[in-house]
Motif scaffolding. Structure first.
Motif, PDB file in Angstrom:
ATOM      1  N   GLU A  52       0.731  -1.114   0.064  1.00 41.63           N
ATOM      2  CA  GLU A  52      -0.099   0.134  -0.264  1.00 41.63           C
ATOM      3  C   GLU A  52       0.764   1.385  -0.050  1.00 41.63           C
ATOM      4  O   GLU A  52       0.438   2.367  -0.376  1.00 41.63           O
ATOM      5  CB  GLU A  52      -1.069  -0.099   1.187  1.00 41.63           C
ATOM      6  N   VAL A  53       2.190   1.318   0.301  1.00 48.01           N
ATOM      7  CA  VAL A  53       2.851   2.579   0.374  1.00 48.01           C
ATOM      8  C   VAL A  53       3.124   2.768  -1.004  1.00 48.01           C
ATOM      9  O   VAL A  53       3.538   4.195  -0.993  1.00 48.01           O
ATOM     10  CB  VAL A  53       4.088   2.101   1.198  1.00 48.01           C
ATOM     11  N   PHE A  54       3.048   2.063  -2.013  1.00 48.51           N
ATOM     12  CA  PHE A  54       3.151   2.514  -3.120  1.00 48.51           C
ATOM     13  C   PHE A  54       1.912   3.029  -3.997  1.00 48.51           C
ATOM     14  O   PHE A  54       1.876   3.417  -5.206  1.00 48.51           O
ATOM     15  CB  PHE A  54       3.967   1.539  -4.144  1.00 48.51           C
ATOM     16  N   LEU A  55       0.709   2.871  -3.181  1.00 42.64           N
ATOM     17  CA  LEU A  55      -0.310   3.524  -3.794  1.00 42.64           C
ATOM     18  C   LEU A  55      -0.337   4.694  -4.649  1.00 42.64           C
ATOM     19  O   LEU A  55      -1.239   4.989  -5.706  1.00 42.64           O
ATOM     20  CB  LEU A  55      -1.449   3.228  -2.889  1.00 42.64           C
ATOM     21  N   GLY A  56       0.122   5.563  -3.749  1.00 43.21           N
ATOM     22  CA  GLY A  56       0.281   7.115  -4.397  1.00 43.21           C
ATOM     23  C   GLY A  56       1.101   7.188  -5.880  1.00 43.21           C
ATOM     24  O   GLY A  56       1.029   8.269  -6.552  1.00 43.21           O
ATOM     25  N   ARG A  57       1.930   6.131  -6.163  1.00 43.57           N
ATOM     26  CA  ARG A  57       2.558   6.208  -7.341  1.00 43.57           C
ATOM     27  C   ARG A  57       2.009   5.723  -8.452  1.00 43.57           C
ATOM     28  O   ARG A  57       2.531   5.585  -9.509  1.00 43.57           O
ATOM     29  CB  ARG A  57       3.963   5.453  -6.970  1.00 43.57           C
ATOM     30  N   LEU A  58       1.039   4.802  -8.296  1.00 43.54           N
ATOM     31  CA  LEU A  58       0.247   3.929  -9.294  1.00 43.54           C
ATOM     32  C   LEU A  58      -1.064   4.681  -9.919  1.00 43.54           C
ATOM     33  O   LEU A  58      -1.662   5.678  -8.920  1.00 43.54           O
ATOM     34  CB  LEU A  58      -0.258   2.754  -8.641  1.00 43.54           C
ATOM     35  N   SER A  59      -1.316   4.673 -11.217  1.00 50.30           N
ATOM     36  CA  SER A  59      -2.268   5.319 -11.780  1.00 50.30           C
ATOM     37  C   SER A  59      -2.589   4.569 -12.951  1.00 50.30           C
ATOM     38  O   SER A  59      -1.730   3.946 -13.648  1.00 50.30           O
ATOM     39  CB  SER A  59      -1.923   6.902 -12.019  1.00 50.30           C
ATOM     40  N   PRO A  60      -3.907   4.436 -13.291  1.00 49.78           N
ATOM     41  CA  PRO A  60      -4.345   3.889 -14.611  1.00 49.78           C
ATOM     42  C   PRO A  60      -3.644   4.321 -15.560  1.00 49.78           C
ATOM     43  O   PRO A  60      -3.332   5.788 -15.946  1.00 49.78           O
ATOM     44  CB  PRO A  60      -5.878   4.115 -14.720  1.00 49.78           C
ATOM     45  N   GLY A  61      -2.834   3.733 -16.854  1.00 50.78           N
ATOM     46  CA  GLY A  61      -2.201   4.223 -17.826  1.00 50.78           C
ATOM     47  C   GLY A  61      -0.766   4.093 -17.583  1.00 50.78           C
ATOM     48  O   GLY A  61       0.046   4.055 -18.546  1.00 50.78           O
ATOM     49  N   LEU A  62      -0.178   3.768 -16.354  1.00 50.37           N
ATOM     50  CA  LEU A  62       1.204   3.552 -16.124  1.00 50.37           C
ATOM     51  C   LEU A  62       1.696   2.426 -16.635  1.00 50.37           C
ATOM     52  O   LEU A  62       0.956   1.510 -16.754  1.00 50.37           O
ATOM     53  CB  LEU A  62       1.445   3.507 -14.690  1.00 50.37           C
ATOM     54  N   ALA A  63       2.744   2.548 -17.709  1.00 48.89           N
ATOM     55  CA  ALA A  63       3.491   1.399 -18.410  1.00 48.89           C
ATOM     56  C   ALA A  63       4.113   0.390 -17.299  1.00 48.89           C
ATOM     57  O   ALA A  63       4.561   0.632 -16.450  1.00 48.89           O
ATOM     58  CB  ALA A  63       4.499   1.984 -19.420  1.00 48.89           C
ATOM     59  N   LEU A  64       4.140  -0.857 -17.899  1.00 51.01           N
ATOM     60  CA  LEU A  64       4.700  -1.612 -17.052  1.00 51.01           C
ATOM     61  C   LEU A  64       5.121  -2.930 -18.123  1.00 51.01           C
ATOM     62  O   LEU A  64       4.839  -2.863 -19.493  1.00 51.01           O
ATOM     63  CB  LEU A  64       3.567  -2.414 -16.000  1.00 51.01           C
ATOM     64  N   SER A  65       6.156  -3.619 -17.807  1.00 48.20           N
ATOM     65  CA  SER A  65       6.595  -5.120 -18.598  1.00 48.20           C
ATOM     66  C   SER A  65       6.616  -6.270 -17.779  1.00 48.20           C
ATOM     67  O   SER A  65       6.606  -6.310 -16.554  1.00 48.20           O
ATOM     68  CB  SER A  65       7.810  -4.458 -19.022  1.00 48.20           C
ATOM     69  N   ALA A  66       6.555  -7.201 -18.441  1.00 49.67           N
ATOM     70  CA  ALA A  66       6.195  -8.471 -17.778  1.00 49.67           C
ATOM     71  C   ALA A  66       6.851  -9.516 -18.562  1.00 49.67           C
ATOM     72  O   ALA A  66       7.002  -9.584 -19.755  1.00 49.67           O
ATOM     73  CB  ALA A  66       4.715  -8.801 -17.671  1.00 49.67           C
ATOM     74  N   LYS A  67       7.530 -10.783 -17.804  1.00 52.16           N
ATOM     75  CA  LYS A  67       8.239 -11.847 -18.214  1.00 52.16           C
ATOM     76  C   LYS A  67       7.682 -12.913 -17.784  1.00 52.16           C
ATOM     77  O   LYS A  67       7.158 -13.127 -16.685  1.00 52.16           O
ATOM     78  CB  LYS A  67       9.649 -11.585 -17.793  1.00 52.16           C
ATOM     79  N   THR A  68       7.719 -13.863 -18.161  1.00 55.65           N
ATOM     80  CA  THR A  68       7.349 -15.527 -18.046  1.00 55.65           C
ATOM     81  C   THR A  68       8.483 -16.311 -18.187  1.00 55.65           C
ATOM     82  O   THR A  68       9.285 -16.378 -19.227  1.00 55.65           O
ATOM     83  CB  THR A  68       5.748 -15.916 -18.619  1.00 55.65           C
ATOM     84  N   ALA A  69       8.632 -17.425 -17.443  1.00 57.22           N
ATOM     85  CA  ALA A  69       9.414 -18.518 -17.641  1.00 57.22           C
ATOM     86  C   ALA A  69       9.202 -19.254 -19.086  1.00 57.22           C
ATOM     87  O   ALA A  69      10.130 -19.848 -19.462  1.00 57.22           O
ATOM     88  CB  ALA A  69       9.406 -19.406 -16.540  1.00 57.22           C
ATOM     89  N   ALA A  70       8.348 -19.387 -19.442  1.00 56.33           N
ATOM     90  CA  ALA A  70       7.799 -19.938 -20.824  1.00 56.33           C
ATOM     91  C   ALA A  70       8.587 -19.352 -21.998  1.00 56.33           C
ATOM     92  O   ALA A  70       8.984 -19.776 -22.966  1.00 56.33           O
ATOM     93  CB  ALA A  70       6.252 -20.099 -21.025  1.00 56.33           C
TER      94      ALA A  70
END
Length: 355
Positions: A193-211
């Protein structure tokens, strides 16, 4: 006595004619230009994928399977007929209802013509019209019932395994086939929850999977949960990822990196830093009048990530700094610049070319 005389003579010659001193060659360094690039503070989490739309289709009536129109894993369009149940009796009832409707439509038309010539009462016309409306309602009810015998795709997607065969008896609620819309995936994860103020809809992210360990999937935050979990003190976040090639699958575990506090920053390889206590220095490379000399400069650093460091102050864009050869580098020293690393040239390639 003879040996002593030779030794004395050698010492005398050495003193009178000293050996020439070989000039030391300047140390070799490799440089890199300070780059201004987009920078963010990574927030890491683990998330689980789910399909953008997902449904398990089942029957609402008890009947046998008459037709199956899909293969395992087939991509189907919205409205595609997947399974047809045996509906001969309902079709016969529908034809009978349609025939009755036609009969009452004709009767209503004749009554209306007679009433226009004052040969029939207005009440007879209204009764004929009411019977026609009742016949229309009966046809619509039978058509609605027949829809239960045709299982169609409610949206475009990919079907799962076919576990039934023609002739099988199905009952209401029996699972027949799954359908998932996979061109866009939902990624659910939790952050403190301490990072709630830094989050907003539209914020970019990246993701990886072991597959697919060598591929990074890009997306953005779609929505943020409205409640904080009182036990874990975390908030749920849902992101959307593009799924090129439909390779991602619901249920996959993903390593998520949210790009928070996106900004422009000066970035250097960590190998360019010289730490000294709580201070950090870099060696600037100056080329003037054919000479290449070094200047030690104190810098203030910000965040670090994957072998790179953010420089807050102390240098400017396009400054040239030492990234290899710092062990022998000294402030004000003249050096030989072996080359500059960039996207196409590595330190190893420059060293091998200098052999």
């Amino acid at each position: 006595m003879h040996v002593n005389r030779c030794t004395a003579l050698f010492v005398l010659v050495t003193l009178l004619c000293p050996l020439p001193v070989l000039a030391q060659s300047p140390p070799t360094v490799i440089g890199s230009y300070v780059q201004s690039t987009t920078w963010s503070d990574p927030l890491e989490a683990l998330g689980t994928l789910s399909a953008d739309e997902s449904v398990t289709l089942s029957a609402t009536v008890t009947e046998t399977v008459a037709e199956i129109n899909f293969q395992d894993g087939q991509q189907v369009e919205r409205g595609h007929l997947l399974i047809r149940l045996e509906d001969a009796e309902e079709q016969a009832q529908l034809r009978a209802a349609q025939a009755l409707r036609d009969e009452r439509r004709n009767a209503s038309g004749r009554a209306d013509q007679l009433q226009q010539r004052n040969l029939a009462a207005r009440a007879d016309v209204e009764d004929a019209q009411a019977r026609l409306r009742q016949a229309d309602a009966d046809v619509q009810a039978l058509e609605a019932r027949l829809a239960n015998y045709r299982i169609q795709a409610p949206f475009s997607g990919r079907v799962g395994f076919r576990n039934i065969s023609v002739g099988a008896l199905v009952t209401p609620g029996m699972e027949l086939v799954t359908l998932d819309k996979l061109n866009v995936m939902k990624l659910d994860f939790s952050v403190p929850e301490v990072f709630l103020g830094r989050l907003s809809p539209g914020l970019a992210l990246s993701a990886k999977t072991a597959a697919f360990p060598d591929e990074i999937f890009s997306g953005q935050i779609a929505s943020i949960g409205t409640r904080i979990d009182p036990i874990s003190r975390s908030v749920s976040v849902r992101a959307e990822l593009d799924n090129p090639g439909l390779r991602l699958r619901p249920g996959m575990l993903m390593e998520v990196i949210v790009q928070q506090r996106v900004r422009n920053a000066l970035v250097l390889p960590e190998s360019a830093l010289e730490p000294s206590g709580d201070r950090h220095y870099v060696m600037l490379i100056h080329q003037h009048d054919g000479a290449t000399r070094l200047e030690q400069r104190e810098v203030s650093i910000g965040e670090r990530r994957h072998g790179e460091v953010e420089i807050i102050e102390g240098i400017a864009p396009e400054d040239l700094v030492v990234v290899h050869g710092l062990q022998l580098a000294r402030d004000g020293q003249e050096v030989r610049l072996l080359g500059v690393v960039d996207d196409d040239t590595s330190i190893r390639a420059l060293l091998e070319a200098d052999r």
